[in-house]
Design a protein around this motif. Structure first.
Motif, mmCIF file in Angstrom:
data_model
loop_
_atom_site.group_PDB
_atom_site.id
_atom_site.type_symbol
_atom_site.label_atom_id
_atom_site.label_comp_id
_atom_site.label_asym_id
_atom_site.label_seq_id
_atom_site.Cartn_x
_atom_site.Cartn_y
_atom_site.Cartn_z
ATOM 1 N N VAL A 157 14.344 -78.166 133.224
ATOM 2 C CA VAL A 157 13.476 -79.296 133.542
ATOM 3 C C VAL A 157 13.398 -80.171 132.296
ATOM 4 O O VAL A 157 13.126 -79.685 131.201
ATOM 5 N N ASN A 158 13.687 -81.464 132.469
ATOM 6 C CA ASN A 158 13.545 -82.437 131.385
ATOM 7 C C ASN A 158 14.392 -82.080 130.157
ATOM 8 O O ASN A 158 13.955 -82.237 129.018
ATOM 9 N N HIS A 159 15.606 -81.641 130.383
ATOM 10 C CA HIS A 159 16.509 -81.320 129.277
ATOM 11 C C HIS A 159 16.990 -82.603 128.611
ATOM 12 O O HIS A 159 17.547 -83.487 129.258
ATOM 13 N N THR A 160 16.769 -82.711 127.315
ATOM 14 C CA THR A 160 17.208 -83.888 126.553
ATOM 15 C C THR A 160 18.051 -83.491 125.351
ATOM 16 O O THR A 160 18.270 -84.296 124.448
ATOM 17 N N GLY A 161 18.527 -82.251 125.342
ATOM 18 C CA GLY A 161 19.304 -81.759 124.216
ATOM 19 C C GLY A 161 20.729 -82.277 124.201
ATOM 20 O O GLY A 161 21.128 -83.125 125.004
ATOM 21 N N ALA A 162 21.508 -81.735 123.282
ATOM 22 C CA ALA A 162 22.856 -82.242 123.054
ATOM 23 C C ALA A 162 23.808 -81.966 124.207
ATOM 24 O O ALA A 162 24.654 -82.786 124.533
ATOM 25 N N ALA A 163 23.697 -80.787 124.839
ATOM 26 C CA ALA A 163 24.656 -80.442 125.884
ATOM 27 C C ALA A 163 24.062 -79.409 126.820
ATOM 28 O O ALA A 163 23.225 -78.603 126.434
ATOM 29 N N LEU A 164 24.546 -79.433 128.059
ATOM 30 C CA LEU A 164 24.143 -78.433 129.052
ATOM 31 C C LEU A 164 25.184 -77.332 129.202
ATOM 32 O O LEU A 164 24.976 -76.375 129.910
ATOM 33 N N ALA A 165 26.303 -77.467 128.529
ATOM 34 C CA ALA A 165 27.442 -76.588 128.782
ATOM 35 C C ALA A 165 27.107 -75.113 128.625
ATOM 36 O O ALA A 165 27.609 -74.270 129.354
ATOM 37 N N ALA A 166 26.266 -74.778 127.661
ATOM 38 C CA ALA A 166 25.986 -73.363 127.388
ATOM 39 C C ALA A 166 25.378 -72.659 128.585
ATOM 40 O O ALA A 166 25.536 -71.456 128.752
#
Length: 233
Positions: free
Chosen positions: A197-206
Motif C-alpha cells: 500500500v502506497n509504495h514509493t520506494g525505488a523498485a517493486l522487483a524484490a
C-alpha cells in the motif's frame, strides 16, 4: 493475477491545493514528470503484460514513459476515471473543509454524495468491477498469472484497496495513496492479498519476481493462496 494500482504523478492541481476532479487539461507538474520518468526504473524490469488507465490527461502523462519502455499501448478504462466531484470540482481544499459534507466524506464516506456529482459508494463499485473485469480478461487471454498496471486516482485506489482488505468503505480514509505511489493486490480464487500500500520506494522487483515453489516442496503454500512477498520500503 496481480495488479499494480498506480496513482498518477503530482499534478498542477495538487500543488495548487484544488480539487481537480474531472477538470480538463490538468497535467503533471515538474515533480510529477520526474515521477513519471522514474517509473521506468521502478517498474520497467517487471514482467508487466498490460497497462490500463483512467482517461484523464494526468494519467496518460504518467504512463507514457513506462509504456514506451515496455512497448505496450495503454488501454483506456472509463470506470477508473476520477471521482465526479460535481460542483466541488476546481474549488480550493481550504474552502471545501468548511462545508458540512466534508465531515461526512472523512467520517462516513459510504454516505457521501457530491453535489451534482457521484457518491463514493458508486465510485468503489465501478472501480472494483473494472479491476476484476480486466483481471478476468487478462487471465483468459494469457492462460497464466499476469502482472498488470492500472493507473488511476487517489480516492479510486483507496476504495479498491479497502475492498481487497475486506474493510468497509467507511475505513477507506485510513488508506494513503500518494502521487506516483504503487499499491499492489494479488487476486486469487481464495481471496485478495494486499502486497503493498502506497509504495514509493525505488523498485517493486524484490517482492514481485519471487520464483514459484518447487514441486514437492512441503512448505509451499497452496496454489492460488501464496503471498507474493514483503515490503521493500
Amino acid at each position: 493475477m496481480t495488479v499494480i494500482l498506480l496513482r498518477h504523478g503530482r499534478s498542477t492541481s495538487n500543488t495548487a491545493h484544488t480539487l481537480a476532479g474531472r477538470s480538463e487539461g490538468v497535467d503533471l507538474d515538474d515533480k510529477g514528470r520526474e515521477q513519471a520518468a522514474a517509473l521506468v526504473e521502478r517498474l520497467g524490469e517487471l514482467p508487466i503484460k498490460a497497462l490500463v488507465r483512467s482517461p484523464l490527461l494526468r494519467c496518460r502523462s504518467t504512463l507514457e514513459p513506462l509504456a514506451q519502455k515496455l512497448g505496450l499501448q495503454p488501454v483506456i478504462e472509463d470506470r477508473l476515471v476520477e471521482v465526479d466531484y460535481g460542483s466541488w470540482t476546481g474549488r480550493k481544499i481550504a474552502d471545501l473543509v468548511k462545508e458540512p459534507l466534508w465531515a461526512v466524506v472523512q467520517q462516513q464516506p459510504s454516505a457521501a454524495v457530491f453535489p451534482e456529482g457521484e457518491g463514493l459508494a458508486a465510485v468503489q463499485a465501478r472501480a472494483v468491477a473494472a479491476i476484476r473485469d480486466h483481471d478476468r480478461k487478462l487471465a483468459e487471454e494469457h492462460q497464466a498469472d499476469v502482472l498488470w498496471v492500472a493507473c488511476t486516482h487517489g480516492d479510486v485506489i483507496k476504495s479498491v484497496v479497502a475492498d481487497a482488505l475486506g474493510s468497509h468503505l467507511d475505513s477507506f480514509q485510513r488508506i494513503t495513496a500518494d502521487p506516483a505511489s504503487c499499491s499492489v493486490i494479488r487476486y486469487t480464487p481464495v481471496r485478495p492479498f494486499v502486497v503493498h500500500v502506497n509504495h514509493t520506494g525505488a523498485a517493486l522487483a524484490a517482492s514481485l519476481t519471487a520464483p514459484p515453489p518447487k514441486d514437492g516442496d512441503k512448505d509451499a503454500a497452496p496454489s492460488g493462496d501464496a503471498v507474493v512477498g514483503g515490503s521493500t520500503d
